[in-house]
Structure formats: C-alpha cells, structure tokens
Write a protein that holds these residues in place. Structure first.
Motif, PDB file in Angstrom:
ATOM      1  N   ARG A 170      24.388  29.623 -29.256  1.00 14.01           N
ATOM      2  CA  ARG A 170      25.356  28.550 -29.000  1.00 14.01           C
ATOM      3  C   ARG A 170      26.211  28.862 -27.779  1.00 14.01           C
ATOM      4  N   GLN A 171      26.576  30.147 -27.617  1.00 19.71           N
ATOM      5  CA  GLN A 171      27.381  30.521 -26.459  1.00 19.71           C
ATOM      6  C   GLN A 171      26.595  30.324 -25.171  1.00 19.71           C
ATOM      7  N   ARG A 172      25.301  30.590 -25.209  1.00 19.52           N
ATOM      8  CA  ARG A 172      24.474  30.394 -24.020  1.00 19.52           C
ATOM      9  C   ARG A 172      24.359  28.909 -23.659  1.00 19.52           C
ATOM     10  N   VAL A 173      24.343  28.039 -24.667  1.00 24.65           N
ATOM     11  CA  VAL A 173      24.349  26.593 -24.397  1.00 24.65           C
ATOM     12  C   VAL A 173      25.645  26.199 -23.699  1.00 24.65           C
ATOM     13  N   MET A 174      26.777  26.773 -24.150  1.00 31.06           N
ATOM     14  CA  MET A 174      28.063  26.495 -23.499  1.00 31.06           C
ATOM     15  C   MET A 174      28.033  26.910 -22.030  1.00 31.06           C
ATOM     16  N   ILE A 175      27.419  28.050 -21.753  1.00 33.66           N
ATOM     17  CA  ILE A 175      27.336  28.541 -20.377  1.00 33.66           C
ATOM     18  C   ILE A 175      26.475  27.597 -19.533  1.00 33.66           C
ATOM     19  N   ALA A 176      25.373  27.127 -20.106  1.00 35.97           N
ATOM     20  CA  ALA A 176      24.509  26.171 -19.397  1.00 35.97           C
ATOM     21  C   ALA A 176      25.273  24.892 -19.068  1.00 35.97           C
ATOM     22  N   MET A 177      26.082  24.392 -20.012  1.00 32.17           N
ATOM     23  CA  MET A 177      26.871  23.180 -19.766  1.00 32.17           C
ATOM     24  C   MET A 177      27.874  23.400 -18.636  1.00 32.17           C
ATOM     25  N   ALA A 178      28.531  24.573 -18.657  1.00 29.52           N
ATOM     26  CA  ALA A 178      29.548  24.858 -17.642  1.00 29.52           C
ATOM     27  C   ALA A 178      28.949  24.964 -16.250  1.00 29.52           C
ATOM     28  N   LEU A 179      27.690  25.407 -16.168  1.00 27.41           N
ATOM     29  CA  LEU A 179      27.049  25.606 -14.866  1.00 27.41           C
ATOM     30  C   LEU A 179      26.286  24.380 -14.387  1.00 27.41           C
ATOM     31  N   ALA A 180      26.265  23.309 -15.185  1.00 27.29           N
ATOM     32  CA  ALA A 180      25.421  22.143 -14.893  1.00 27.29           C
ATOM     33  C   ALA A 180      25.674  21.560 -13.513  1.00 27.29           C
ATOM     34  N   LEU A 181      26.927  21.477 -13.095  1.00 23.00           N
ATOM     35  CA  LEU A 181      27.265  20.888 -11.796  1.00 23.00           C
ATOM     36  C   LEU A 181      27.604  21.938 -10.746  1.00 23.00           C
ATOM     37  N   GLU A 182      27.356  23.216 -11.079  1.00 22.33           N
ATOM     38  CA  GLU A 182      27.633  24.333 -10.177  1.00 22.33           C
ATOM     39  C   GLU A 182      29.020  24.198  -9.545  1.00 22.33           C
ATOM     40  N   PRO A 183      30.066  24.277 -10.356  1.00 22.85           N
ATOM     41  CA  PRO A 183      31.433  24.080  -9.851  1.00 22.85           C
ATOM     42  C   PRO A 183      31.864  25.206  -8.917  1.00 22.85           C
ATOM     43  N   ALA A 184      32.914  24.926  -8.147  1.00 21.57           N
ATOM     44  CA  ALA A 184      33.439  25.941  -7.221  1.00 21.57           C
ATOM     45  C   ALA A 184      34.156  27.050  -7.981  1.00 21.57           C
ATOM     46  N   ILE A 185      34.772  26.700  -9.118  1.00 22.73           N
ATOM     47  CA  ILE A 185      35.517  27.678  -9.923  1.00 22.73           C
ATOM     48  C   ILE A 185      34.997  27.636 -11.347  1.00 22.73           C
ATOM     49  N   LEU A 186      34.670  28.796 -11.884  1.00 24.53           N
ATOM     50  CA  LEU A 186      34.224  28.914 -13.268  1.00 24.53           C
ATOM     51  C   LEU A 186      35.238  29.749 -14.035  1.00 24.53           C
ATOM     52  N   ILE A 187      35.791  29.175 -15.099  1.00 23.07           N
ATOM     53  CA  ILE A 187      36.691  29.922 -15.979  1.00 23.07           C
ATOM     54  C   ILE A 187      35.904  30.285 -17.226  1.00 23.07           C
ATOM     55  N   ALA A 188      35.755  31.567 -17.481  1.00 26.38           N
ATOM     56  CA  ALA A 188      34.953  32.049 -18.606  1.00 26.38           C
ATOM     57  C   ALA A 188      35.873  32.733 -19.612  1.00 26.38           C
ATOM     58  N   ASP A 189      36.098  32.071 -20.765  1.00 27.15           N
ATOM     59  CA  ASP A 189      37.004  32.586 -21.787  1.00 27.15           C
ATOM     60  C   ASP A 189      36.197  33.345 -22.836  1.00 27.15           C
ATOM     61  N   GLU A 190      36.160  34.654 -22.701  1.00 23.40           N
ATOM     62  CA  GLU A 190      35.399  35.527 -23.612  1.00 23.40           C
ATOM     63  C   GLU A 190      33.949  35.044 -23.760  1.00 23.40           C
ATOM     64  N   PRO A 191      33.215  34.824 -22.664  1.00 27.99           N
ATOM     65  CA  PRO A 191      31.890  34.201 -22.781  1.00 27.99           C
ATOM     66  C   PRO A 191      30.830  35.102 -23.385  1.00 27.99           C
ATOM     67  N   THR A 192      31.060  36.416 -23.428  1.00 31.33           N
ATOM     68  CA  THR A 192      30.029  37.317 -23.953  1.00 31.33           C
ATOM     69  C   THR A 192      30.433  37.974 -25.260  1.00 31.33           C
ATOM     70  N   THR A 193      31.548  37.539 -25.845  1.00 35.84           N
ATOM     71  CA  THR A 193      32.037  38.168 -27.077  1.00 35.84           C
ATOM     72  C   THR A 193      31.017  38.074 -28.198  1.00 35.84           C
ATOM     73  N   ALA A 194      30.349  36.919 -28.332  1.00 35.83           N
ATOM     74  CA  ALA A 194      29.426  36.705 -29.449  1.00 35.83           C
ATOM     75  C   ALA A 194      28.004  37.161 -29.141  1.00 35.83           C
TER      76      ALA A 194
END
Length: 554
Positions: A170-194
């Motif tokens: 599920r966390q990897r799906v969240m990462i895919a969604m965040a990268l979908a538009l390749e934004p200039a700034i990525l805020i990652a809130d504990e993305p690898t905790t799980a």
C-alpha cells in the motif's frame, strides 16, 4: 539552534519556511505544534527532517501542503514556494499546486487510500484531476509507475483494491501516486516506515534516482538516522515543535551540537552479533507448537481465467517455549502477518495444527476459542485501522477486560499504568485516536495488548511506526514484561536490527515458507540462505553505523 540557516540566493531555493508557527487548541500538552521554525529546501536537494513522534514533523509537512485539520491553524510565519507565500491561499489555488508542483507521500497509506477504488483508478485520478493525458495514456503511465515502485504483477495489481495489499505494498502505491506528475517538490512523510529492508533500499534508491534525474527537491521526514545517513544532503532536527539543530548531513551526523540530536543518534538500533541472555525457566515444554500450517488466498474467477492463488503460509513448522521470543522476519508479502493472524485465529487455516499449551486450537470454533483469547493477544501492524475512532483511549483499553469480568476501577488503574509505561501522559486516557500521531497510536495498541497479561503475545510490526528513542523504550518495556511475567512472544518485523536485539531465535520467511531459522548470531553473522544474506545486506545505515556510533560516543 545548533547550526544556522543556509546562506543562499532566492533562485537556489525551491521551498522556504520562515518563522512558521502552528497553534494547537486549548487544553493540549503545549500551545504550538510547531513554533517559529525556519529552513530552506534547495533545488535538487534531499532535506531530512528528523525528530521523535509528536515533534511537529508531519504538522510542518501538512502546513506546507495546506492540509492542516480545522482544529489547528498557521498562526504566524510564511511558506514560500517559488517566491510565492502559499500560507492563506484559497483551497482552489492550493489544489492546483498539489500533485503538480508539490506532492506528498503520507505516513499512513491505509487512511490515505480510497478503499472503494482500485489501485489503478487512484493513480489515474491524480493525472485526471490536472487534465493530463488521455485515458489510454493515463492507464499506461499508471502501470509504468507500479513497475517503477517494484510491485509484483503490475497488470493484476492495477485492478486490486487497497485491502488486498500488504502494508508495504500500500505504501508503494502511495509513492506511485505522488510521483505520477513528477512534481518539482516531493514531501515524503515516513515513506519507508512500513517497508521491509530490501524494499526500503529500493524505494530510497528510486527516490534518489528520480530526484537526480529530474532535479527534484525532496523533503524527507523520518525518525531513522540510518536512513538520514544514507540519503540526506541537509538535516533539520526537531524537538517538541522547535528546530533545535540544522546543517549539512555529514556535520550533523558526525558532530551533532545539540544533546537531543546526540540522544537520537545513540538510540539508533544496530545489528548485534550477540545472542540474548535467556530467561531461567525450568519449564521448557513448548507453550506453542505449530506443525505444517498452511493458508492459501484465492481470488478472481476461474470462469474468466482470472483465478489468483497465493500460498501465503506454506507448511510452516516451529515451536516456542515459555519466556522466549521468536522473531519472524522477511519481505512484505512473505507471509509474516498472515502467520500472525492464523496463530491468533483471526482467520482459519487450510491445514496443519496450532498447539497452545498442548491443546490444538486450529479447529476450534470462535465460541470454543473465546475463553482462550485473553491468553493470546496481538499488537497490530496498523494502529489507525485497529483502534475504534469513536471510542476514547480509556474505553479502548478497558472494554475487553471488563467484558471478561475485571472490575472497571481495576481496569482503569491498569490502563493508566500501562499508558505511562508506553510513554503517554495521563491525559491520553480521555482522548480519541485521531488526536495522536502514528507512533503514539501504536503505543496505545501495545498498551491494549498488555491489558490481559497474556501468556502469548504476537507483535506484528509493533515498533515499526515508532521513532528510535521510543522504539528503544518499547523494546526495553517488552523485554522487562517478558522477564517479569514469562510471556512468550512472536515478534514479526521487517527491521532486522530490532530483531537482533529482542529475539532469542529468528525465523526467516520467504514466499510463505521458513527458509532459515536460528539464533541472531548465526542468522546475521553467518546466514546460510542466499535470501537471508540479501536481507542483511539491505539494512539501511549499517554502512554508516560507525559514523553514527562515533557521534553517539565522541
């Protein structure tokens, strides 16, 4: 503050936070969630914000995204994005920035994903909201992103719902969604905790690669100094809403100027080659004996040729004696959590036996097993999903014991005592789960599991959401409780560093089977299986362990 803010020109800065304060409602532990913090995120830089649970890391990220809940607000300060102050912008203008200019990977994927939409539809929605591409190109891009973040069988995964995925998936799906538009700034809130260690290494590498390729700026929130040592260019250390130190990563890691920074570094778990000193228990009869346990998940329809069969637990055999801890480690999807749910009978096994205190509980009905349930308790992986949002913490902790005949006054006294043990103040008893951070909710889950004084405790990623100092405190607490009560533990974790510190024996799971089992000294110093060697090699920060150890003991 230990180190000053970077001296830079405006053109170098992707995001600038100045004197930001976020007020909390009255009656809370402190007046501000964040108080007068300032820092710059440079273009093409990875900035790590590190601190304990409740230090204000996630509040800072949500303030930047314009996602603060209504009960708290930005009381002063500014957040400049490409020279524009975004504090106070209208919801429509903020919405146009999210995903396209600045995107966020949230800490809790279960609450961030829509349970009624497939994975593919949720990734496509990010692009559709900003009117990017055609339906066909969006689908192709979604599948490419699923491949990029390392999800298995992306064509099938595209059609899955979030509840069918493991926590790491599920966390990897969240990462895919965040990268979908390749934004200039990525805020990652504990993305690898799980995530398990190999996937964590893969995701860190992925974020690094995209950041370098696209010149992306990354604000990475974490409680793990091992991760900081691996990826950070610049570090901001937060304590109780304040910035206590900031500077270049090497400077903060090697020569931290603030006592709090040194304490965080000292608390980072490291692999130990020593085996745990066992309890002096005369009775070595197994309290739990599992033989040839199996569980297969089946989904889809054979009629349309989309039948999916996954052997989650495949012929698992082991035993556990009183007062001992068996660690179960492996990648996300290896069957660890499924094994835990089978042992506590949250789902039925297909075959095999589970002997608890000599009695086979595998075939017992729920009514027959109910009297044994207080003896076998579980600390769940996802505290947000396992705590009732409509109940106070006090009710969550006491309702079970009271239902089993314990006096309410006695249950309340026990609950308050345990809340203090797991690092929460007395006011937590009357508050609701949504008022706590992810790590604090996990501590509530641990307290609830200990309310019955169980004989067998199944801890499913019990410390994965905790910052390193509280993690060390909880591990010490579990060790202390085990030595006082003789409780046996199944400790399921993806963090091999933690497993090496608390477990008497470790079982390595891969694709539903135990591929190796032994004491920590053998598993980590002389692994027999190639899969185990791969897990050990992927542990974050171990390469930087000497640097962290030097900083903790100058």
């Amino acid at each position: 503050m230990g180190s000053g803010i970077q001296a830079v020109t405006p053109a170098d800065v992707a995001l600038s936070v100045r004197e930001l304060s976020v007020s909390l409602p009255g009656g809370m532990e402190r007046a501000h969630a964040v108080e007068n913090i300032s820092f710059d995120l440079m273009r093409g830089q990875i900035l790590c914000i590190i601190g304990e649970s409740g230090s204000g890391k996630s509040v800072t990220a949500n303030a930047i995204m314009g996602l603060l809940p209504k009960v708290i607000r930005v009381s002063s300060g500014a957040v400049h994005l490409d020279g524009m102050n975004i504090v106070g912008l209208s919801p429509d203008k903020l919405r146009s920035l999210r995903g396209r200019v600045v995107s966020m990977i949230f800490q809790d994927p279960l609450s961030a994903l829509n349970p009624l939409m497939t994975v593919g539809a949720q990734i496509e929605e990010v692009m559709a909201v900003h009117d990017v591409g055609t339906p066909k190109s969006r689908r192709s891009r979604a599948i490419d992103l699923l491949i990029e973040v390392g999800l298995p069988d992306p064509q099938l995964m595209y059609h899955q719902y979030p509840f069918r995925l493991s926590g790491g998936q599920r966390q990897r799906v969240m990462i895919a969604m965040a990268l979908a538009l390749e934004p200039a700034i990525l805020i990652a809130d504990e993305p690898t905790t799980a995530l398990d260690v190999t996937t964590q290494a893969q995701i860190l590498q992925l974020i690094r690669d995209i950041q370098r390729r696209k010149g992306m700026s990354v604000m990475f929130i974490t409680h793990d100094f091992g991760v900081v040592a691996q990826i950070a260019d610049y570090v901001v250390v937060m304590e109780k809403g304040r910035c206590v130190e900031q500077g270049g990563a090497e400077q903060v890691l090697k020569s931290p100027s603030h006592l709090y920074s040194r304490r965080l570094i000292a608390a980072v778990p490291h692999l130990t080659g020593k085996d745990r000193v066992p309890l002096h228990a005369a009775d070595r009869v197994p309290i739990l004996k599992v033989e040839r346990l199996a569980k297969t998940y089946r989904s889809g329809s054979a009629l349309f040729g989309k039948r999916r069969i996954v052997p989650a637990v495949n012929g698992v055999t082991f035993d556990l004696t009183s007062g001992r801890t068996l660690g179960v480690v492996g990648e996300s999807g290896s069957g660890k959590s499924s094994l835990g749910r089978l042992l506590i009978k949250l789902m039925a096994c297909d075959s095999g036996s589970i002997l608890f205190e000599g009695r086979d509980i595998a075939g017992l009905s729920e009514a027959e097993f109910r009297s044994l349930r207080p003896k076998i308790q579980m600390i769940f992986q996802d505290p947000f999903a396992s705590l009732n949002p409509r109940s106070t913490v006090g009710h969550i902790l006491t309702v079970g014991p009271v239902a089993h005949g314990i006096l309410y006054s006695e249950a309340c006294e026990r609950a308050r005592e345990l809340l203090s043990h797991v690092g929460l103040d007395s006011g937590a008893f009357d508050r609701y789960p949504h008022e706590f951070s992810g790590g604090q909710r996990q501590r509530i889950g641990i307290a609830r599991a200990l309310m019955f004084r169980p004989k067998l405790l199944i801890a499913d990623e019990a410390v994965s959401a905790l910052d390193v100092s509280i993690q060390a405190q909880i591990l010490k607490l579990l060790d202390q409780i085990q030595r006082e009560t003789g409780v046996s533990m199944i400790f399921i974790t993806h963090d091999l560093r933690v497993a090496s510190q608390i477990c008497d024996e470790i079982a390595v799971m891969h694709r539903g089977q135990i591929v190796e089992r032994g004491p920590p000294s053998q598993i980590f110093l002389d692994p027999k299986s190639a899969y185990t060697r791969e897990l050990v090699a992927a542990i974050p920060g171990e390469q930087a362990g000497s640097m962290l150890e030097h900083a903790a003991n100058p």
